[in-house]
Motif scaffolding. Structure first.
Motif, PDB file in Angstrom:
ATOM      1  N   LEU A  99       0.822  -1.209   0.000  1.00 48.50           N
ATOM      2  CA  LEU A  99       0.000   0.000   0.000  1.00 48.50           C
ATOM      3  C   LEU A  99       0.857   1.260   0.000  1.00 48.50           C
ATOM      4  CD1 LEU A  99      -2.802  -1.049   2.507  1.00 48.50           C
ATOM      5  CD2 LEU A  99      -3.051  -0.686   0.041  1.00 48.50           C
ATOM      6  N   ALA A 100       2.056   1.164   0.538  1.00 52.08           N
ATOM      7  CA  ALA A 100       2.956   2.322   0.561  1.00 52.08           C
ATOM      8  C   ALA A 100       3.387   2.741  -0.830  1.00 52.08           C
ATOM      9  CB  ALA A 100       4.183   2.014   1.421  1.00 52.08           C
ATOM     10  N   THR A 101       3.087   1.929  -1.835  1.00 54.25           N
ATOM     11  CA  THR A 101       3.441   2.283  -3.218  1.00 54.25           C
ATOM     12  C   THR A 101       2.225   2.771  -4.009  1.00 54.25           C
ATOM     13  OG1 THR A 101       3.018   0.065  -4.164  1.00 54.25           O
ATOM     14  CG2 THR A 101       5.171   0.439  -3.143  1.00 54.25           C
ATOM     15  N   THR A 102       1.067   2.906  -3.346  1.00 56.16           N
ATOM     16  CA  THR A 102      -0.158   3.271  -4.057  1.00 56.16           C
ATOM     17  C   THR A 102      -0.553   4.713  -3.770  1.00 56.16           C
ATOM     18  OG1 THR A 102      -1.581   2.470  -2.247  1.00 56.16           O
ATOM     19  CG2 THR A 102      -0.986   0.881  -3.959  1.00 56.16           C
ATOM     20  N   ALA A 103      -1.590   5.172  -4.461  1.00 56.08           N
ATOM     21  CA  ALA A 103      -2.073   6.552  -4.326  1.00 56.08           C
ATOM     22  C   ALA A 103      -2.600   6.807  -2.919  1.00 56.08           C
ATOM     23  CB  ALA A 103      -3.180   6.814  -5.347  1.00 56.08           C
ATOM     24  N   VAL A 104      -2.307   7.988  -2.392  1.00 54.58           N
ATOM     25  CA  VAL A 104      -2.750   8.377  -1.047  1.00 54.58           C
ATOM     26  C   VAL A 104      -3.262   9.809  -1.094  1.00 54.58           C
ATOM     27  CG1 VAL A 104      -2.009   8.806   1.323  1.00 54.58           C
ATOM     28  CG2 VAL A 104      -1.146   6.810   0.111  1.00 54.58           C
ATOM     29  N   SER A 105      -4.423  10.038  -0.481  1.00 57.51           N
ATOM     30  CA  SER A 105      -5.019  11.371  -0.504  1.00 57.51           C
ATOM     31  C   SER A 105      -4.282  12.360   0.387  1.00 57.51           C
ATOM     32  CB  SER A 105      -6.482  11.291  -0.052  1.00 57.51           C
ATOM     33  OG  SER A 105      -6.554  10.979   1.330  1.00 57.51           O
ATOM     34  N   GLY A 106      -3.646  11.867   1.446  1.00 55.86           N
ATOM     35  CA  GLY A 106      -2.956  12.735   2.384  1.00 55.86           C
ATOM     36  C   GLY A 106      -3.793  13.144   3.575  1.00 55.86           C
ATOM     37  N   ILE A 107      -5.018  12.611   3.707  1.00 56.15           N
ATOM     38  CA  ILE A 107      -5.894  12.921   4.835  1.00 56.15           C
ATOM     39  C   ILE A 107      -5.716  11.833   5.886  1.00 56.15           C
ATOM     40  CG2 ILE A 107      -8.241  13.436   5.564  1.00 56.15           C
ATOM     41  CD1 ILE A 107      -8.922  13.920   2.594  1.00 56.15           C
ATOM     42  N   PRO A 108      -5.172  12.153   7.067  1.00 56.04           N
ATOM     43  CA  PRO A 108      -4.885  11.110   8.059  1.00 56.04           C
ATOM     44  C   PRO A 108      -6.048  10.809   8.987  1.00 56.04           C
ATOM     45  CG  PRO A 108      -4.022  13.184   8.824  1.00 56.04           C
ATOM     46  CD  PRO A 108      -4.656  13.467   7.480  1.00 56.04           C
ATOM     47  N   VAL A 109      -6.048   9.599   9.502  1.00 50.61           N
ATOM     48  CA  VAL A 109      -6.968   9.167  10.549  1.00 50.61           C
ATOM     49  C   VAL A 109      -6.164   8.282  11.502  1.00 50.61           C
ATOM     50  CG1 VAL A 109      -8.990   9.169   9.026  1.00 50.61           C
ATOM     51  CG2 VAL A 109      -7.639   7.064   9.297  1.00 50.61           C
ATOM     52  N   GLN A 110      -6.804   7.854  12.579  1.00 48.97           N
ATOM     53  CA  GLN A 110      -6.198   6.799  13.396  1.00 48.97           C
ATOM     54  C   GLN A 110      -6.532   5.495  12.701  1.00 48.97           C
ATOM     55  OE1 GLN A 110      -4.343   7.269  16.242  1.00 48.97           O
ATOM     56  NE2 GLN A 110      -3.889   5.088  16.370  1.00 48.97           N
ATOM     57  N   CYS A 111      -5.563   4.949  11.981  1.00 50.56           N
ATOM     58  CA  CYS A 111      -5.801   3.712  11.225  1.00 50.56           C
ATOM     59  C   CYS A 111      -5.945   2.510  12.160  1.00 50.56           C
ATOM     60  CB  CYS A 111      -4.640   3.440  10.273  1.00 50.56           C
ATOM     61  SG  CYS A 111      -4.680   4.370   8.739  1.00 50.56           S
ATOM     62  N   VAL A 112      -6.742   1.554  11.736  1.00 49.05           N
ATOM     63  CA  VAL A 112      -6.788   0.266  12.413  1.00 49.05           C
ATOM     64  C   VAL A 112      -5.493  -0.477  12.132  1.00 49.05           C
ATOM     65  CG1 VAL A 112      -8.019  -1.922  12.614  1.00 49.05           C
ATOM     66  CG2 VAL A 112      -9.301   0.194  12.239  1.00 49.05           C
ATOM     67  N   GLY A 113      -5.070  -0.433  10.877  1.00 49.44           N
ATOM     68  CA  GLY A 113      -3.813  -1.071  10.489  1.00 49.44           C
ATOM     69  C   GLY A 113      -3.971  -2.492   9.998  1.00 49.44           C
ATOM     70  N   ASP A 114      -5.031  -3.176  10.452  1.00 52.46           N
ATOM     71  CA  ASP A 114      -5.296  -4.546  10.007  1.00 52.46           C
ATOM     72  C   ASP A 114      -6.806  -4.747   9.950  1.00 52.46           C
ATOM     73  OD1 ASP A 114      -4.911  -7.151   9.211  1.00 52.46           O
ATOM     74  OD2 ASP A 114      -4.463  -7.926  11.219  1.00 52.46           O
ATOM     75  N   ALA A 115      -7.454  -3.941   9.130  1.00 55.63           N
ATOM     76  CA  ALA A 115      -8.914  -3.864   9.119  1.00 55.63           C
ATOM     77  C   ALA A 115      -9.561  -4.892   8.194  1.00 55.63           C
ATOM     78  CB  ALA A 115      -9.358  -2.451   8.728  1.00 55.63           C
ATOM     79  N   HIS A 116      -9.196  -6.177   8.339  1.00 57.85           N
ATOM     80  CA  HIS A 116      -9.877  -7.177   7.516  1.00 57.85           C
ATOM     81  C   HIS A 116     -11.188  -7.598   8.176  1.00 57.85           C
ATOM     82  CE1 HIS A 116      -8.707 -10.500  10.159  1.00 57.85           C
ATOM     83  NE2 HIS A 116      -7.445 -10.084  10.116  1.00 57.85           N
ATOM     84  N   ILE A 117     -12.060  -8.233   7.430  1.00 61.02           N
ATOM     85  CA  ILE A 117     -13.430  -8.492   7.864  1.00 61.02           C
ATOM     86  C   ILE A 117     -13.514  -9.384   9.099  1.00 61.02           C
ATOM     87  CG2 ILE A 117     -13.725 -10.467   6.312  1.00 61.02           C
ATOM     88  CD1 ILE A 117     -16.633  -9.563   5.888  1.00 61.02           C
ATOM     89  N   ALA A 118     -12.510 -10.224   9.340  1.00 62.24           N
ATOM     90  CA  ALA A 118     -12.536 -11.086  10.523  1.00 62.24           C
ATOM     91  C   ALA A 118     -12.147 -10.332  11.786  1.00 62.24           C
ATOM     92  CB  ALA A 118     -11.610 -12.287  10.326  1.00 62.24           C
ATOM     93  N   ASN A 119     -11.705  -9.085  11.653  1.00 59.31           N
ATOM     94  CA  ASN A 119     -11.332  -8.271  12.811  1.00 59.31           C
ATOM     95  C   ASN A 119     -12.448  -7.318  13.234  1.00 59.31           C
ATOM     96  OD1 ASN A 119      -8.888  -9.353  13.470  1.00 59.31           O
ATOM     97  ND2 ASN A 119      -7.669  -7.868  12.313  1.00 59.31           N
ATOM     98  N   PHE A 120     -13.684  -7.698  12.920  1.00 59.20           N
ATOM     99  CA  PHE A 120     -14.867  -6.965  13.373  1.00 59.20           C
ATOM    100  C   PHE A 120     -15.786  -7.957  14.061  1.00 59.20           C
ATOM    101  CE2 PHE A 120     -13.050  -4.487  10.029  1.00 59.20           C
ATOM    102  CZ  PHE A 120     -13.358  -3.165  10.295  1.00 59.20           C
ATOM    103  N   GLY A 121     -16.500  -7.488  15.079  1.00 58.72           N
ATOM    104  CA  GLY A 121     -17.385  -8.398  15.790  1.00 58.72           C
ATOM    105  C   GLY A 121     -18.244  -7.686  16.808  1.00 58.72           C
ATOM    106  N   ILE A 122     -18.759  -8.456  17.765  1.00 55.64           N
ATOM    107  CA  ILE A 122     -19.721  -7.963  18.747  1.00 55.64           C
ATOM    108  C   ILE A 122     -19.059  -7.799  20.113  1.00 55.64           C
ATOM    109  CG2 ILE A 122     -21.857  -8.549  19.967  1.00 55.64           C
ATOM    110  CD1 ILE A 122     -22.745 -10.018  17.445  1.00 55.64           C
ATOM    111  N   PHE A 123     -19.464  -6.751  20.839  1.00 56.95           N
ATOM    112  CA  PHE A 123     -18.970  -6.486  22.186  1.00 56.95           C
ATOM    113  C   PHE A 123     -20.123  -6.107  23.091  1.00 56.95           C
ATOM    114  CE2 PHE A 123     -15.454  -5.602  19.397  1.00 56.95           C
ATOM    115  CZ  PHE A 123     -14.346  -6.091  20.080  1.00 56.95           C
ATOM    116  N   MET A 124     -19.931  -6.363  24.383  1.00 59.47           N
ATOM    117  CA  MET A 124     -20.873  -5.890  25.385  1.00 59.47           C
ATOM    118  C   MET A 124     -20.365  -4.557  25.903  1.00 59.47           C
ATOM    119  SD  MET A 124     -23.735  -6.692  26.947  1.00 59.47           S
ATOM    120  CE  MET A 124     -23.895  -8.495  26.921  1.00 59.47           C
TER     121      MET A 124
END
Length: 480
Positions: A99-124
């Motif tokens: 990804l470091a070689t691809t286009a970037v808008s330059g707008i920063p956020v606090q990235c998850v860094g490993d935001a694949h679909i299995a890293n989402f779920g339910i919490f109490m």
């Protein structure tokens, strides 16, 4: 937010660190998003071409494995070898380098860094409501929001392939995912700041909406049932046993090994003393009300090493068994090693003193509602190396989505919800107005991301084959 991210590097050059200064006037923020779109045109996000000198990515896996518990590395590779999807889950560093070689808008956020679909779920939540959100923060760091989006949408494509879905279904799944992100970000861009901060994806309300619209929700309902049964008492029952009237962890190597069966760890003194010390330092980093809760769990019974996840296998993970009123009032804590984020070499180092604090502070700003006992700690080895950890409850109403058995609608619904949660994290920590303006109102950005996801999923399959060949040749050890 004011932060750092990377611009698109020129051929062979390292990424350039940019300093983004946000505007306060909404019109100026729209303008900045528009200017960013001129710098990195939307169509550029569709482009994925391996660089001519793209280094062999297996080297990056070996680099990570070199600093982990060596006896667990064969298990790490075994879990990654199951499919291209499990391989993808363990290769956040590989994708970050690409990804470091691809286009970037330059707008920063606090990235998850490993935001694949299995890293989402339910919490109490602390108010005893189930919410859907991000559940893995080991790699969190300020960086380009597009990187999280591309990792999530690509994971939907790869997961859909893993489930054997046809091309039309796969395309629908990734389209629904990026459309949900785009639509959600547009919504957050119009909301007041506190409304954005307090927004959450209530699971019960979501189930009701699915029922009204006629959308199947069997996968989500199963996850809810699982989450409702997962607390510390159930964790103590599942992973523990009574030995001479005292709770103890079971011995189920290599996944769960009591500390009195372990030798050769590079920490200060006996493991029992080490873990108690980590625990006391963790308590000192908590607010007073949290310390009071922990002090009520005054009986320490046992600790063990636990193996978790796919990409995390090999990191040092301890579980600690405490009790409060009596042995039936259990508290099981997880003390997990925090390594350098996979993003750091591309976007710069964390501003926090330890990686444990980096993970905890990142999680608190990203996640709608965090574990009330979340904290960090660290120790130094006899060789002078610092080991950082973060601490949380092992089970606090956590429910994972069963992606291995989910049907088409289950994957699509999960992709939609994951994209909402990711957009919410980015809106809380970045400039939602600028990001919304950057994506614009058409479908150019969405179509570009769909195209990228398909191309990178193809690349992932090629990398997976290289990985499997390395196992077959004996270069990489793999547990049977």
């Amino acid at each position: 937010m004011r932060g750092t991210t990377t611009s698109r590097p020129q051929s062979g050059e390292p990424p350039v660190v940019l300093d983004w200064v946000e505007a306060t006037n909404p019109k100026d923020r729209v303008l900045m998003g528009t200017i960013a779109r001129r710098r990195a045109p939307l169509g550029d996000h569709a482009i994925w071409h391996p660089r001519p000198k793209r280094t062999e990515k297996i080297d990056l896996l070996e680099e990570q494995s070199a600093i982990r518990v060596q006896e667990l590395i064969p298990l790490r590779y075994a879990r990654m070898s199951v499919s291209p999807f499990t391989f993808y889950r363990g290769t956040a560093l590989i994708m970050a380098s690409d990804l470091a070689t691809t286009a970037v808008s330059g707008i920063p956020v606090q990235c998850v860094g490993d935001a694949h679909i299995a890293n989402f779920g339910i919490f109490m939540s602390p108010t005893q409501h189930l919410v859907f959100d991000i559940n893995d923060f080991d790699e969190t760091l300020p960086g380009p929001w597009e990187w999280d989006v591309k990792r999530l949408v690509t994971s939907v494509e790869i997961c859909s392939r893993d489930r054997g879905f046809d091309a039309a279904t796969r395309r629908r799944a990734v389209q629904e995912c990026i459309h949900s992100y785009h639509e959600s970000m547009d919504m957050f861009a119009k909301m007041d700041n506190l409304d954005v901060w307090y927004a959450n994806l209530d699971v019960e309300k979501t189930l009701q909406e699915y029922s009204k619209s006629g959308m199947p929700s069997k996968t989500l309902r199963k996850a809810v049932q699982k989450a409702l049964s997962k607390d510390s008492n159930h964790a103590a029952q599942k992973f523990g046993q009574m030995v001479k009237g005292e709770p103890r962890f079971r011995s189920e190597p290599p996944e769960l090994v009591p500390i009195d069966e372990l030798t050769g760890y590079d920490l200060e003194g006996p493991l029992d003393v080490t873990i108690r010390t980590l625990f006391e330092r963790y308590k000192n980093n908590l607010y007073a009300d949290r310390r009071q809760v922990l002090d009520s769990y005054h009986r320490y019974h046992d600790a063990a090493r636990k193996v978790v996840g796919v990409g995390s296998v090999g990191t040092r993970v301890w579980v600690m068994l405490l009790s409060g009123r009596d042995v039936n009032d259990a508290l099981v804590l997880q003390i997990k090693e925090a390594e350098e984020s996979v993003l750091e070499r591309f976007v710069g180092h964390s501003r926090f003193a330890t990686h444990g604090e980096r993970v905890v502070q990142g999680q608190k700003v990203i996640q709608t509602t965090s574990d009330v006992l979340l904290g960090w700690t660290s120790m130094t080895t006899p060789e002078g190396l610092r080991k950082d950890y973060y601490v949380r409850q092992l089970w606090n109403g956590k429910g994972s989505i069963d992606l291995d058995h989910a049907g088409k609608e289950g994957i699509i619904n999960t992709a939609r919800m994951s994209a909402w949660a990711l957009a919410h994290a980015h809106a809380r920590t970045g400039d939602a107005i600028a990001i919304s303006a950057y994506m614009d109102h058409g479908e150019i950005f969405d179509n570009a991301i769909v195209s990228f996801a398909k191309q990178y999923a193809d690349q992932n399959e090629l990398d997976y084959q290289v990985f499997m060949d390395a196992i077959k040749s004996g270069r990489l050890p793999c547990a049977k």
